[in-house]
Design a protein around this motif. Structure first.
Motif, PDB file in Angstrom:
ATOM      1  N   ASN A   6       0.808  -1.194  -0.099  1.00  0.00           N
ATOM      2  CA  ASN A   6       0.033  -0.099   0.014  1.00  0.00           C
ATOM      3  C   ASN A   6       0.654   1.267   0.202  1.00  0.00           C
ATOM      4  N   PRO A   7       0.480   2.377  -0.825  1.00  0.00           N
ATOM      5  CA  PRO A   7       1.320   3.505  -0.826  1.00  0.00           C
ATOM      6  C   PRO A   7       1.107   4.291   0.235  1.00  0.00           C
ATOM      7  N   GLU A   8       1.829   5.278   0.513  1.00  0.00           N
ATOM      8  CA  GLU A   8       1.812   5.953   1.743  1.00  0.00           C
ATOM      9  C   GLU A   8       0.518   6.951   1.464  1.00  0.00           C
ATOM     10  N   GLY A   9      -0.100   7.414   2.543  1.00  0.00           N
ATOM     11  CA  GLY A   9      -1.479   8.094   2.511  1.00  0.00           C
ATOM     12  C   GLY A   9      -0.799   9.672   3.012  1.00  0.00           C
ATOM     13  N   LYS A  10      -1.834  10.613   2.619  1.00  0.00           N
ATOM     14  CA  LYS A  10      -1.334  11.788   2.931  1.00  0.00           C
ATOM     15  C   LYS A  10      -2.071  12.219   4.315  1.00  0.00           C
TER      16      LYS A  10
ATOM     17  N   VAL B 114      -1.174  -2.670   7.246  1.00  0.00           N
ATOM     18  CA  VAL B 114      -1.243  -1.422   6.841  1.00  0.00           C
ATOM     19  C   VAL B 114      -0.430  -1.193   5.448  1.00  0.00           C
ATOM     20  N   LYS B 115       0.584  -2.030   5.354  1.00  0.00           N
ATOM     21  CA  LYS B 115       1.354  -1.761   4.247  1.00  0.00           C
ATOM     22  C   LYS B 115       1.089  -3.043   3.170  1.00  0.00           C
ATOM     23  N   ASN B 116       1.028  -4.174   3.794  1.00  0.00           N
ATOM     24  CA  ASN B 116       1.381  -5.569   2.841  1.00  0.00           C
ATOM     25  C   ASN B 116       0.174  -6.065   2.284  1.00  0.00           C
ATOM     26  N   TYR B 117       0.400  -5.980   1.217  1.00  0.00           N
ATOM     27  CA  TYR B 117      -0.561  -6.504   0.046  1.00  0.00           C
ATOM     28  C   TYR B 117      -0.147  -7.698  -0.765  1.00  0.00           C
TER      29      TYR B 117
END
Length: 713
Positions: free
Chosen positions: A307-311, A329-332
């Motif tokens: 997952n990319p960084e959210g603003k 949160v990150k791993n897909y």
């Protein structure tokens, strides 16, 4: 310009029946600099059509602040698809789900349009803005412009997971379809997901199927999946509604081909439910769908990501936003054929057995009709009966499919079975006897033309063709015998009569692979010639000036078996003596001797450790983190870069360093305890030993080097 159409049976490409393979990758979840490598690996795995969501929240997290940069650069991604010689179906939503926060909707949209996914005009106005921005990114890249985009998917699971049903749902889907057309999305194919009562509104319906259901709220083993039973039903028993044949489906199945877009290439586990998808799980579903009449294998996901960084927020699906699931949160990674870091796994090999086949035999398969024997079981809980299906055409040529595999269940063995169709007036074919063991799954040809001969029946499964010669692999065991233990090249005259029952003769070559070799097989195209290559390394190929440039990714000594022999010995390789008709080439690979430095920073209810990895001069370095706990998180300079949900003692967590640079890297890993009381709260297929109230351990950190070798064929 290539044309794409369809009838009630299959897709057509330039007027010929076409059985493509589709694979999902989300560009916004994968580093931009590795898109080409990822797409070439997908193509090598057999993918013809790349599918991807345009995830709204990834591009307009803040209203009117559009971001199409970096990994969000849709235009460059589509251009890369074109450069790789692939086609694309763009899934424009606006709702996607995709295990994303709000199903892909930005937070501001939910506030501004509380009647989202309805026929409210203010919602349609926002969707139109999103569609227009998306179109501006791909303008000039549609098929009619010479681009790769041949189709669009409208919405997702509309009327099944949210949205409207009935006439209001039809109005909504028609409105969105007209909207994309008015904006300029002029493509040959418009699709809609069709399972579980979803509204398709005359669009081409695409179906799905998963080997388990990580979204299921239960914490126990769930019912055996119906995706391992041959059936005329297209609805998935887990993601759809199992009311009966065709019930809960809003379209007439007799008017549309059976196509899949979400055949699970793996499973994305949740914190509550953690089933593990293995290669045979996905291979078994693929075989059963083909045997049930499916004429497009579409995998979700085919390639995992991060997952990319959210603003403003993290961008994963979670219960805090009203979802029923909590995800990393990150791993897909999804345990897809190509994982989070683009490495192949056993599923990649399993799926490739079918993709190689449909590329050379798909036109014939699409021409067949599907027949289920009267005694074919209809319930997946039936572990005693042999499951089979027949597909054949008006020339009485076709394939029999047999599945004796049911995920996480033991099937009865069937000895000395003679496969025969149950209506001799319709098809009079009897195979030599076979033994079908628990876990066996295969399909076999009958009345297949091979050069000047007719293959009446075969106990070997077709894989592909090489320069007009036929390649099979030994998948069914003749009664009282085992499947072939070595790969061979023979002529029709010399072919093993136990495996091949020919009528007539000829000098066509018959290549028979072991199942193990077939799993590692590739088809190379170079200088107008085809080569069958079997290798233990990952392989991609790219055409350059009419020749194939092959790149191998290897972590151990490389063995390449080729038929016919390559024109030249690959640079750095040694040619061994020929082996049963194959030329064999080998290359030594230096094993990794470096070690990671591990420093425990704190222990207690959780563990925090510092991991330092050395610089490296190879293609990539893999870090295998073996831990026991509920989950783990990886930080670099206090920034979360990856995380993992624990799925059992059999599995370690692998992080690949290429995207972080080949310099010395320092990471911090945090491991959260797994408590004994959580057995009442989460589902794990295999629990670790827990002495006391909890377990939390960093068992080991091991390094592995990957080397890349390129050569021209």
């Amino acid at each position: 310009m290539t044309s794409y159409t369809y009838d009630e049976k299959s897709l057509f490409k330039d007027g010929k029946r076409w059985f493509p393979v589709m694979g999902e990758i989300h560009y916004s979840r994968y580093p931009q600099q590795y898109w080409k490598e990822a797409l070439l690996k997908m193509k090598e795995g057999g993918v013809d059509i790349v599918s991807s969501y345009v995830i709204w929240i990834h591009h307009e997290e803040i209203e009117n602040q559009w971001d199409w940069s970096g990994e969000r650069n849709l235009r460059q991604f589509v251009e890369t698809i074109k450069d790789c010689g692939l086609k694309m179906i763009l899934r424009v939503g606006p709702w996607s789900h995709a295990e994303v926060r709000n199903g892909g909707f930005p937070d501001w949209l939910l506030t501004k349009c509380p009647k989202y996914r309805s026929n409210d005009e203010s919602y349609f106005a926002e969707v139109e803005k999103f569609y227009r921005e998306t179109f501006n990114q791909v303008k000039g890249l549609l098929l009619k412009d010479g681009g790769p985009i041949i189709g669009l998917q409208i919405e997702n699971e509309f009327g099944h997971c949210g949205g409207l049903t009935g006439a209001e749902g039809e109005l909504h889907m028609n409105r969105l379809t007209q909207m994309v057309k008015d904006i300029g999305f002029d493509v040959p194919i418009y699709t809609a997901t069709g399972w579980g009562g979803a509204i398709t509104a005359g669009l081409l319906p695409v179906m799905g199927g998963y080997c388990e259901a990580p979204w299921d709220p239960r914490i126990t083993e769930i019912e055996p999946s119906g995706n391992y039973v041959f059936t005329y039903e297209r609805n998935d028993h887990a993601i759809g509604s199992d009311y009966g044949l065709g019930e809960g489906i809003t379209f007439d199945m007799s008017k549309y081909p059976y196509l899949t877009a979400e055949l699970g290439g793996g499973l994305q586990v949740t914190y509550k439910r953690r089933p593990v998808a293995r290669g045979k799980d996905i291979g078994g579903m693929s075989l059963v769908k083909m045997g049930s009449g499916c004429n497009l294998l579409g995998y979700y996901m085919y390639h995992g990501g991060t997952n990319p960084e959210g603003k403003l927020t993290t961008l994963e699906e979670n219960t805090a936003t009203g979802s029923i699931n909590d995800l990393p949160v990150k791993n897909y990674d999804f345990r897809a054929p190509l994982g989070e870091y683009g490495k192949t796994n056993e599923t990649y090999d399993e799926v490739k057995l079918y993709t190689l086949f449909v590329h050379d035999f798909g036109q014939q398969l699409c021409s067949t009709d599907t027949y289920l024997p009267k005694d074919n079981p209809v319930k997946p809980e039936d572990f005693e009966s042999l499951r089979s299906s027949w597909r054949f055409d008006g020339e009485k040529s076709g394939f029999v499919f047999v599945n004796n595999f049911q995920r996480r269940n033991k099937m009865s063995c069937h000895e000395n079975v003679q496969l025969a169709f149950d209506d001799k007036e319709k098809l009079d074919v009897v195979f030599p006897a076979v033994d079908v063991k628990d876990g066996d799954m295969f399909f076999l040809p009958f009345n297949m033309k091979v050069g000047n001969a007719l293959l009446k029946t075969s106990l070997a499964t077709p894989l592909c063709k090489i320069n007009g010669d036929y390649v099979f692999y030994s998948a069914a065991a003749p009664a009282g015998k085992s499947a072939s233990s070595k790969s061979t090249v023979k002529t029709v005259r010399q072919a093993d009569k136990t495996l091949y029952q020919f009528e007539g003769t000829g000098d066509s070559k018959i290549v028979t692979l072991t199942k193990a070799d077939a799993l590692k097989a590739h088809k190379i195209f170079s200088n107008g010639k085809e080569y069958l290559v079997v290798t233990n390394a990952e392989l991609i190929q790219e055409e350059k000036n009419g020749r194939a440039e092959v790149t191998l990714f290897a972590k151990s000594d490389v063995v390449v078996k080729a038929f016919p022999a390559l024109e030249n010995v690959p640079a750095g390789f040694t040619k061994q003596s020929d082996e049963e008709g194959f030329a064999v080439y080998t290359k030594k690979v230096e094993p990794c001797t470096e070690e990671a430095k591990v420093k425990i920073i704190s222990e207690g209810e959780n563990i925090t450790a510092e991991i330092t990895t050395p610089s490296y001069d190879c293609s990539d370095m893999l870090v295998h983190i073996d831990y026991t706990g509920n989950c783990a998180k990886l930080f670099q300079q206090e920034k979360l870069i990856d995380d993992s949900i624990y799925i059992g003692p059999e599995f370690s967590w692998t992080v690949c360093l290429k995207r972080y640079g080949n310099k010395e890297n320092t990471f911090t890993v945090q491991i959260e305890s797994l408590f004994a009381e959580q057995k009442n709260k989460i589902f794990l297929e295999q629990w670790p030993e827990i002495s006391g109230e909890k377990v939390c351990a960093l068992n080991s950190v091991k390094l592995e080097k990957e080397y890349a070798f390129s050569f021209e064929v």
